[in-house]
Design a protein around this motif. Structure first.
Motif, PDB file in Angstrom:
ATOM      1  N   ASP A   8       0.873  -0.989  -0.457  1.00 21.06           N
ATOM      2  CA  ASP A   8       0.437  -0.176  -0.203  1.00 21.06           C
ATOM      3  C   ASP A   8       1.165   1.065   0.137  1.00 21.06           C
ATOM      4  O   ASP A   8       1.738   0.975   0.901  1.00 21.06           O
ATOM      5  CB  ASP A   8      -0.939  -0.295   1.225  1.00 21.06           C
ATOM      6  CG  ASP A   8      -1.873  -1.077   1.134  1.00 21.06           C
ATOM      7  OD1 ASP A   8      -2.277  -1.268   0.248  1.00 21.06           O
ATOM      8  OD2 ASP A   8      -2.125  -1.527   2.610  1.00 21.06           O
ATOM      9  N   LYS A   9       0.714   1.726  -1.236  1.00 22.29           N
ATOM     10  CA  LYS A   9       1.135   2.920  -0.491  1.00 22.29           C
ATOM     11  C   LYS A   9       0.545   4.396  -0.217  1.00 22.29           C
ATOM     12  O   LYS A   9      -0.977   4.260   0.052  1.00 22.29           O
ATOM     13  CB  LYS A   9       0.810   3.900  -2.240  1.00 22.29           C
ATOM     14  CG  LYS A   9       1.810   3.430  -3.646  1.00 22.29           C
ATOM     15  CD  LYS A   9       3.328   3.503  -4.385  1.00 22.29           C
ATOM     16  CE  LYS A   9       3.407   3.144  -5.297  1.00 22.29           C
ATOM     17  NZ  LYS A   9       4.697   1.571  -4.900  1.00 22.29           N
ATOM     18  N   LEU A  14      -3.698   7.116   3.376  1.00 23.17           N
ATOM     19  CA  LEU A  14      -4.912   8.411   3.439  1.00 23.17           C
ATOM     20  C   LEU A  14      -6.172   8.024   2.789  1.00 23.17           C
ATOM     21  O   LEU A  14      -7.024   8.725   3.659  1.00 23.17           O
ATOM     22  CB  LEU A  14      -4.134   9.487   3.200  1.00 23.17           C
ATOM     23  CG  LEU A  14      -4.976  10.627   2.757  1.00 23.17           C
ATOM     24  CD1 LEU A  14      -5.154  11.390   4.885  1.00 23.17           C
ATOM     25  CD2 LEU A  14      -4.062  11.793   2.278  1.00 23.17           C
ATOM     26  N   TYR A  15      -6.609   7.207   2.448  1.00 26.96           N
ATOM     27  CA  TYR A  15      -7.469   6.275   2.101  1.00 26.96           C
ATOM     28  C   TYR A  15      -8.795   5.975   2.821  1.00 26.96           C
ATOM     29  O   TYR A  15      -9.693   6.479   3.531  1.00 26.96           O
ATOM     30  CB  TYR A  15      -7.423   6.493   0.562  1.00 26.96           C
ATOM     31  CG  TYR A  15      -9.157   5.829  -0.104  1.00 26.96           C
ATOM     32  CD1 TYR A  15     -10.587   6.512   0.179  1.00 26.96           C
ATOM     33  CD2 TYR A  15      -9.707   4.393   0.225  1.00 26.96           C
ATOM     34  CE1 TYR A  15     -11.785   6.316  -0.438  1.00 26.96           C
ATOM     35  CE2 TYR A  15     -10.689   4.424   0.414  1.00 26.96           C
ATOM     36  CZ  TYR A  15     -11.838   5.138  -0.006  1.00 26.96           C
ATOM     37  OH  TYR A  15     -13.128   4.585  -0.331  1.00 26.96           O
ATOM     38  N   LEU A  74      -8.240  16.106   3.903  1.00 22.44           N
ATOM     39  CA  LEU A  74      -8.331  16.550   2.463  1.00 22.44           C
ATOM     40  C   LEU A  74      -7.096  17.483   2.441  1.00 22.44           C
ATOM     41  O   LEU A  74      -7.258  17.379   0.661  1.00 22.44           O
ATOM     42  CB  LEU A  74      -9.884  17.350   2.938  1.00 22.44           C
ATOM     43  CG  LEU A  74     -10.158  18.236   1.231  1.00 22.44           C
ATOM     44  CD1 LEU A  74     -10.112  16.715   0.651  1.00 22.44           C
ATOM     45  CD2 LEU A  74     -10.982  18.796   1.673  1.00 22.44           C
ATOM     46  N   GLU A  75      -6.568  18.239   2.592  1.00 23.38           N
ATOM     47  CA  GLU A  75      -5.333  18.877   2.971  1.00 23.38           C
ATOM     48  C   GLU A  75      -4.609  18.335   2.559  1.00 23.38           C
ATOM     49  O   GLU A  75      -3.281  18.797   1.642  1.00 23.38           O
ATOM     50  CB  GLU A  75      -5.246  19.785   4.461  1.00 23.38           C
ATOM     51  CG  GLU A  75      -6.260  21.304   4.324  1.00 23.38           C
ATOM     52  CD  GLU A  75      -5.845  22.298   5.297  1.00 23.38           C
ATOM     53  OE1 GLU A  75      -5.133  21.937   6.453  1.00 23.38           O
ATOM     54  OE2 GLU A  75      -6.831  22.733   5.760  1.00 23.38           O
ATOM     55  N   ALA A  91       4.183  12.385   5.858  1.00 18.28           N
ATOM     56  CA  ALA A  91       3.696  13.562   6.503  1.00 18.28           C
ATOM     57  C   ALA A  91       2.023  12.842   6.174  1.00 18.28           C
ATOM     58  O   ALA A  91       0.167  12.813   7.580  1.00 18.28           O
ATOM     59  CB  ALA A  91       2.679  13.699   4.702  1.00 18.28           C
ATOM     60  N   VAL A  92       1.518  11.093   5.558  1.00 20.24           N
ATOM     61  CA  VAL A  92       0.690   9.780   6.587  1.00 20.24           C
ATOM     62  C   VAL A  92       0.715   9.804   8.017  1.00 20.24           C
ATOM     63  O   VAL A  92       0.333   9.977   8.724  1.00 20.24           O
ATOM     64  CB  VAL A  92       0.855   9.521   5.398  1.00 20.24           C
ATOM     65  CG1 VAL A  92      -0.086   8.161   5.912  1.00 20.24           C
ATOM     66  CG2 VAL A  92       0.134   9.878   4.366  1.00 20.24           C
ATOM     67  N   GLU A  93       2.230   9.352   8.162  1.00 20.04           N
ATOM     68  CA  GLU A  93       2.651   9.214   9.582  1.00 20.04           C
ATOM     69  C   GLU A  93       2.417   9.820  10.349  1.00 20.04           C
ATOM     70  O   GLU A  93       1.976   9.520  11.606  1.00 20.04           O
ATOM     71  CB  GLU A  93       4.466   8.819   9.698  1.00 20.04           C
ATOM     72  CG  GLU A  93       4.626   7.280   9.272  1.00 20.04           C
ATOM     73  CD  GLU A  93       6.088   7.223   8.840  1.00 20.04           C
ATOM     74  OE1 GLU A  93       6.967   8.339   9.037  1.00 20.04           O
ATOM     75  OE2 GLU A  93       6.396   5.772   8.851  1.00 20.04           O
ATOM     76  N   THR A  94       2.736  11.495  10.515  1.00 19.33           N
ATOM     77  CA  THR A  94       2.885  12.341  11.692  1.00 19.33           C
ATOM     78  C   THR A  94       1.072  12.357  11.720  1.00 19.33           C
ATOM     79  O   THR A  94       0.883  12.778  12.513  1.00 19.33           O
ATOM     80  CB  THR A  94       3.142  13.865  10.440  1.00 19.33           C
ATOM     81  OG1 THR A  94       4.011  13.662  10.350  1.00 19.33           O
ATOM     82  CG2 THR A  94       2.912  14.641  11.202  1.00 19.33           C
ATOM     83  N   LEU A  95       0.085  12.736  10.490  1.00 19.22           N
ATOM     84  CA  LEU A  95      -0.993  12.771  10.758  1.00 19.22           C
ATOM     85  C   LEU A  95      -1.600  11.676  11.365  1.00 19.22           C
ATOM     86  O   LEU A  95      -2.503  11.821  12.153  1.00 19.22           O
ATOM     87  CB  LEU A  95      -1.939  11.995   9.061  1.00 19.22           C
ATOM     88  CG  LEU A  95      -3.208  12.881   9.389  1.00 19.22           C
ATOM     89  CD1 LEU A  95      -4.276  13.798   9.788  1.00 19.22           C
ATOM     90  CD2 LEU A  95      -3.991  11.477   8.016  1.00 19.22           C
TER      91      LEU A  95
END
Length: 101
Positions: A8-9, A14-15, A74-75, A91-95
């Motif tokens: 998975d990318k 994120l999705y 969304l951002e 970025a995804v890890e931070t979220l």
């Protein structure tokens, strides 16, 4: 982290995160309207057990927190699509870290 390292990318992860926040928000809103688990399942297309899990998860968030999470998703999605020099994994890890604490 395992999902990000597997096939998975980051956009796919994120999705999945965005979808879960949306489901939690919808279930939380409908439960406050007095709808039953079965009614929520019918309206959202989720199974009863998924609705119950979303309701349980919704206890960890206020409606404003869920709206902020959806806005952040969304951002981040916009940045993933429009920014070439961007570390999408970080970025995804931070979220994930932001909303898992």
């Amino acid at each position: 982290h395992e999902l990000l390292n597997a096939a998975d990318k980051p956009p796919a992860v994120l999705y999945m995160i965005t979808r879960q926040f949306r489901n939690i928000f919808q279930c939380q809103s409908m439960i406050k309207e007095g709808k039953t688990v079965s009614e929520i399942a019918s309206l959202t297309g989720l199974r009863d057990f998924a609705v119950r899990e979303c309701i349980a998860q919704s206890r960890n968030f206020t409606p404003d927190m869920l709206k902020a999470a959806l806005k952040d998703c969304l951002e981040l999605n916009y940045r993933l699509v429009t920014t070439a020099k961007f570390n999408d994994t970080v970025a995804v890890e931070t979220l994930i870290i932001k909303y898992s604490s």
